[in-house]
Every structure is written in C-alpha cells, then in structure tokens.
Design a protein around this motif. Structure first.
Motif, mmCIF file in Angstrom:
data_model
loop_
_atom_site.group_PDB
_atom_site.id
_atom_site.type_symbol
_atom_site.label_atom_id
_atom_site.label_comp_id
_atom_site.label_asym_id
_atom_site.label_seq_id
_atom_site.Cartn_x
_atom_site.Cartn_y
_atom_site.Cartn_z
ATOM 1 N N LEU A 1 0.655 -1.449 0.136
ATOM 2 C CA LEU A 1 0.366 -0.219 0.307
ATOM 3 C C LEU A 1 1.141 0.782 -0.317
ATOM 4 C CD1 LEU A 1 -2.853 -0.411 2.961
ATOM 5 C CD2 LEU A 1 -3.048 -0.974 -0.199
ATOM 6 N N GLY A 2 2.290 1.560 0.828
ATOM 7 C CA GLY A 2 3.079 2.316 0.912
ATOM 8 C C GLY A 2 3.441 2.225 -0.519
ATOM 9 N N LEU A 3 3.688 1.133 -1.507
ATOM 10 C CA LEU A 3 4.300 1.413 -3.060
ATOM 11 C C LEU A 3 2.835 2.532 -3.876
ATOM 12 C CD1 LEU A 3 5.832 -2.306 -3.368
ATOM 13 C CD2 LEU A 3 7.306 0.472 -3.089
ATOM 14 N N LEU A 4 1.825 1.301 -3.525
ATOM 15 C CA LEU A 4 0.943 2.272 -4.515
ATOM 16 C C LEU A 4 0.540 3.756 -4.178
ATOM 17 C CD1 LEU A 4 -2.104 -1.032 -3.664
ATOM 18 C CD2 LEU A 4 -0.225 -0.024 -6.141
ATOM 19 N N ASN A 5 0.578 4.334 -2.824
ATOM 20 C CA ASN A 5 0.270 5.564 -2.176
ATOM 21 C C ASN A 5 1.336 6.321 -3.121
ATOM 22 O OD1 ASN A 5 -1.862 6.273 -0.626
ATOM 23 N ND2 ASN A 5 -1.500 4.087 -0.359
ATOM 24 N N GLU A 6 2.908 5.480 -2.893
ATOM 25 C CA GLU A 6 4.238 6.623 -3.017
ATOM 26 C C GLU A 6 3.779 7.476 -4.975
ATOM 27 O OE1 GLU A 6 8.224 6.078 -3.462
ATOM 28 O OE2 GLU A 6 7.664 7.108 -2.630
ATOM 29 N N LEU A 7 3.707 5.877 -5.429
ATOM 30 C CA LEU A 7 3.135 5.589 -7.048
ATOM 31 C C LEU A 7 2.564 7.019 -7.642
ATOM 32 C CD1 LEU A 7 3.872 2.213 -8.256
ATOM 33 C CD2 LEU A 7 5.130 4.486 -8.913
ATOM 34 N N THR A 8 1.762 6.379 -6.686
ATOM 35 C CA THR A 8 0.512 7.751 -7.194
ATOM 36 C C THR A 8 0.624 9.053 -6.522
ATOM 37 O OG1 THR A 8 -0.587 7.325 -5.689
ATOM 38 C CG2 THR A 8 -1.085 6.741 -7.928
ATOM 39 N N ASN A 9 1.886 9.856 -5.680
ATOM 40 C CA ASN A 9 2.551 11.022 -5.339
ATOM 41 C C ASN A 9 0.963 11.690 -3.855
ATOM 42 O OD1 ASN A 9 4.037 12.709 -5.631
ATOM 43 N ND2 ASN A 9 3.173 14.466 -6.804
ATOM 44 N N LYS A 10 1.679 10.673 -3.541
ATOM 45 C CA LYS A 10 0.920 10.480 -1.934
ATOM 46 C C LYS A 10 2.106 10.846 -0.934
ATOM 47 C CE LYS A 10 -3.295 9.088 -3.378
ATOM 48 N NZ LYS A 10 -3.832 7.952 -3.814
ATOM 49 N N PRO A 11 3.345 11.157 -0.727
ATOM 50 C CA PRO A 11 3.946 10.259 0.126
ATOM 51 C C PRO A 11 3.568 10.648 1.600
ATOM 52 C CG PRO A 11 4.859 12.584 -0.786
ATOM 53 C CD PRO A 11 3.545 11.917 -1.845
ATOM 54 N N GLN A 12 2.906 11.235 1.891
ATOM 55 C CA GLN A 12 2.390 11.254 3.141
ATOM 56 C C GLN A 12 1.641 9.975 3.544
ATOM 57 O OE1 GLN A 12 4.213 13.466 6.258
ATOM 58 N NE2 GLN A 12 2.781 11.274 6.911
ATOM 59 N N MET A 13 0.753 9.284 2.844
ATOM 60 C CA MET A 13 0.015 7.687 2.922
ATOM 61 C C MET A 13 1.452 7.102 2.672
ATOM 62 S SD MET A 13 -3.055 8.306 3.539
ATOM 63 C CE MET A 13 -4.237 7.165 2.352
ATOM 64 N N ALA A 14 2.266 7.063 2.205
ATOM 65 C CA ALA A 14 3.344 6.435 1.233
ATOM 66 C C ALA A 14 3.561 6.293 2.902
ATOM 67 C CB ALA A 14 3.658 6.320 0.326
ATOM 68 N N SER A 15 4.464 7.194 3.338
ATOM 69 C CA SER A 15 5.019 7.381 4.817
ATOM 70 C C SER A 15 4.371 6.423 6.202
ATOM 71 C CB SER A 15 5.579 8.422 5.176
ATOM 72 O OG SER A 15 5.432 8.501 6.608
ATOM 73 N N ASP A 16 2.443 6.582 6.208
ATOM 74 C CA ASP A 16 2.083 5.680 7.229
ATOM 75 C C ASP A 16 2.305 4.375 6.941
ATOM 76 O OD1 ASP A 16 2.341 8.800 7.994
ATOM 77 O OD2 ASP A 16 -0.632 8.951 7.461
ATOM 78 N N TYR A 17 1.894 4.416 6.027
ATOM 79 C CA TYR A 17 1.709 2.685 5.155
ATOM 80 C C TYR A 17 2.566 2.006 5.691
ATOM 81 C CZ TYR A 17 -2.186 2.616 3.645
ATOM 82 O OH TYR A 17 -4.391 3.456 3.285
ATOM 83 N N TRP A 18 4.486 2.794 5.059
ATOM 84 C CA TRP A 18 5.904 2.076 5.951
ATOM 85 C C TRP A 18 5.950 2.232 7.564
ATOM 86 C CZ3 TRP A 18 7.739 5.408 1.352
ATOM 87 C CH2 TRP A 18 7.257 4.468 -0.497
#
Ligand SMILES: C[S@@+](CC[C@H](N)C(=O)[O-])C[C@H]1O[C@@H](n2cnc3c(N)ncnc32)[C@H](O)[C@@H]1O
Length: 422
Positions: free
Chosen positions: A358-375
């Motif tokens: 999920l973190g990767l998917l959010n990073e790919l869609t340019n949502k770094p904060q969400m990505a960070s939360d998932y990771w």
C-alpha cells in the motif's frame, strides 16, 4: 562534528561517530606514547593518519559474498567475449578489503572457462593492511563463510594452522593497489572498466560523499558496462543516474542513459515485463522492491483447505491475494492492487507486507505522506522489513531530513547484514 571527525572524513569519506574516532585516537596515542590529544592531532603525519584510518575502516568481507553477483558478472563477461573473443574484459573491485571479492571474481571466471588472457581484475582498498593481506593471499576461517566450500579445495593450498593460500593461477589475474575511491585519478581510466564492483562502501558515506563516489564510479565504468553494489546501496545508485538490472539477487546496475542496449542478454527468465520494470520494480530513485530480485514472502497457511475438483470455488488464499496485489501493481493497475491488499488485510489485519505494498501504491500516485504512514505501520508490525526501511530513508532524504535518513539507512544496513549472516 569534531576536528578529528572532520579530518578522518576528509581522508576517507567515512561518516564516523565521535566515539569511534576517539577510540582510534586513544589507541594510536597509546601506541606512539603521545600524551596530549590536541598536540597529537596537530602534529599528525601522513603515516600516522594512515595508521588511524586503519582503525576506523570496516574490512569485513568473505569469498563468494552475495554469490549471484558473480554469476551475473560471468554472464556479462561471456556476452562481451561473444562479440569479440580476443578482447580483454577489465574488471574493477573497489573496495576490495582483503582480496576476497576480486579473488572470487577470478575463481568464478576461471571455473566458467574464461581464458586468463581475456580478463583482468584491478582491486583497490584505502587500507594498506588490507592490500598487504590481499597480496599475501593467505586466509583463515572468517574468509570461508560460504556454505559450499568446494572452491577452497580447487583454488587454495592448505597453509597449516587453519589457513589457506590462494593458488597462483588465480592470484595472477588480480592486481592489487592501495587507493581511495574519492581520490581516484580518472585521467587514464575514464570509461575504462567493463565491470565495476563497489559493494558495502557507500553505506558508510553521507549523502554528498555518496554522490561524489558514484560520480567517480560512473566515470570509471564504460557506458555500456555493469556495476554491482551492495543491496543497501542500490537506492543511492538509482538516485544518481543508474538503473537496476533484472538479475536475481545480484544488485547489478547500469548507467541510466544506456537503458535499452544495456539489458543483460542473459536476464533471468522470470524478469518482469518492461512495463513493470518501469512502473514499480525499478522506478528511478527506488530500489527494485517488487522485482524478482527479492525473495517472495514466505507463503502463509491457506485460509481454506484446498478445494476439491467438484467443490464450489473457495475464497482465494491469503497469500494469493498478496501475490495478485503485487502482480497488479507491477502491471500498473493501482486500484485493483489496492483492493487486493485491503481484501488481504481483512483476513490478516497484521500483514506487514500488505501495508508495504500500500505504501508503494501511494508513493506511485504521489501521496508521500500516505506512503510514509503505511511504511511506518509496516515496520511497526515487522521491524526488520528491509525494503520499507529503505523507502522511508528515501522519503526522509527527499524531505531533507538527513539525520532521519541516515538512521533509517543504518538500521536497514544492519538488518541486511544480519540476514546475510543467517
Ligand atoms: C565492508 S568492506 C567491503 C569489501 C567488499 N567490497 C565486500 O563487499 O565484501 C569496506 C572496505 O572499504 C574500504 N574503504 C573505506 N573507505 C574507502 C575509500 N574511501 N576508498 C577505498 N576503500 C575504502 C575499507 O578499508 C574496507 O576494507
């Protein structure tokens, strides 16, 4: 940073803690009967600085470390010679520590039937002690950590007391020299090497030094050459003009500008399709997280018993959902991949891997904060999740949080090292 830390950083590039530096100084002051700390530093000679450097380097290495890199390198050398069987393939090992890495190259190429006239390995290390040990060619138990030690019977002679001496046929394929990567003279060696191994050095450098080191390596490597890094170092190379090659567990890279022509002719058959390689497996500045280079997570127990032929279709097993999520992500179908992750989490709310994807998917869609939360949730559930730590380190770097990035990288490197040892 203390003046002593700065002095050693200038000499080596190494990002050293105050305690490591002070311990080394204390040791050398005892050895040289110096009594005053400041006077010792002010009057330090080049020879004494070298002695100090010896105490802060980490000359950890062993034969056949990360063996897939040597397999990939051999494939590449073969492709070079297939084009021109007369040519000399030039290989660089920097840093070479006590010679374990370059001698492994020579053993592997010799075993593969590559004639000695067709390859030469240059090997450098900043530590004169390491270079002297490499030239001596004598090794004890620590250098032989590989599981299969057949190579020792073939290429070494028993030297007594548990030591083994490398045979001359291998020794003469490697030229050792003391040298600092950061001061490498490029005037005669620009674009000189077909293959460069620079493994387990950049992890000890800070960001600007890493960039400077990669610039040197880039200059040393032929435009269509291949470079092999330590696993933890792949992200740094990807940030500075390199792209990962789809070799399995070899951590090979090529210069980014050279993309299509540089794909290895012998890429493993399981290599991702090109689209996946662009979208998730190897976006610039990212480690090859979803590439086959990484072991697939261990299958979990099936949620249902395997269905009999005539029985109604069983719900998909949890592991299949994650595999499917990865596959869809690699195909660029972000939404479907996300749904699979959520389905998986509904059955396994504590799945670190699902949060990682999920973190990767959010990073790919340019949502770094969400990505960070998932990771972060991923490493909360699985503190040794190497890839999540690497991604968090990259995010921290992107946010100019150098201290945070360094701490995450160091943690990732420790985990990697532990996984290698087990
Ligand atoms: C952990 S060993 C890696 C050896 C080998 N590449 C491997 O992966 O097994 C790190 C080595 O880097 C050397 N080193 C540290 N700074 C260096 C520099 N600026 N230039 C060249 N070698 C350096 C150290 O002396 C040490 O032997």
């Amino acid at each position: 940073m203390t003046p002593a830390q700065s002095m050693l950083r200038a000499a080596t590039g190494l990002n050293l803690s105050k305690s490591v530096v002070e311990r080394a100084i204390k040791n050398r002051m005892e050895q040289t009967s110096a009594t005053d700390h400041d006077t010792y530093l002010q009057q330090i000679t080049p020879e004494e600085l070298t002695a100090l450097v010896e105490l802060v380097v980490v000359p950890e290495s062993w034969f056949y470390r990360d063996p897939q890199a040597f397999v990939a390198m051999t494939d590449f050398v073969r492709t070079r010679l297939a084009v021109n069987k007369e040519r000399l393939v030039r290989i660089l090992s920097i840093p070479c520590a006590g010679g374990e890495e370059p001698y492994t190259m020579a053993m592997v190429l010799t075993d593969a039937g590559i004639p000695p006239d067709n390859f030469m390995v240059d090997a450098f290390d900043i530590s004169p002690t390491c270079v002297a040990r490499a030239k001596s060619g004598i090794y004890g138990r620590n250098a032989f950590r590989a599981q299969d030690l057949t190579f020792r019977d073939v290429h070494f002679t028993n030297a007594g007391d548990g030591d083994y001496r490398i045979n001359d046929t291998i020794r003469k394929q490697v030229r050792f020299k003391q040298g600092n990567l950061l001061e490498f003279d490029l005037s005669t060696r620009s674009g000189y090497y077909d293959v460069v191994f620079c493994r387990n050095l950049l992890i000890y450098f800070d960001k600007p030094t890493t960039k400077a080191a990669i610039a040197k390596l880039e200059a040393l490597l032929m435009d269509d050459g291949q470079l092999f890094a330590g696993y933890a170092e792949v992200p740094s190379f990807c940030q500075h003009g390199f792209s990962p090659l789809q070799y399995n567990q070899a951590f090979g890279l090529h210069k980014e500008a050279a993309a299509p022509a540089r794909k290895p002719a012998h890429a493993p058959s399981k290599a991702l399709p090109p689209r996946a390689a662009r979208s998730i497996a190897s976006p610039p500045s990212m480690p090859p997280v979803l590439s086959p280079a990484l072991p697939v997570p261990a299958p979990r127990a099936r949620v249902t018993a395997p269905a009999k032929a005539a029985a109604p279709a069983a719900p998909p097993a949890a592991v299949d959902l994650l595999a499917e999520a990865r596959r869809l992500a690699d195909l660029g179908d972000i939404k479907a991949s996300e749904n699979k992750c959520r389905d998986h989490l509904a059955q396994h709310p504590e799945s670190a891997e699902a949060y990682f994807i999920l973190g990767l998917l959010n990073e790919l869609t340019n949502k770094p904060q969400m990505a960070s939360d998932y990771w972060k949730r991923c490493i909360y559930l699985q503190p040794d999740h190497y890839e999540a730590l690497c991604h968090l380190a990259l995010l921290a770097e992107a946010n100019n949080d150098d201290a945070g990035a360094a701490a995450l990288k160091a943690r990732a490197a420790r985990i990697y090292k532990r996984q290698q040892a087990s």
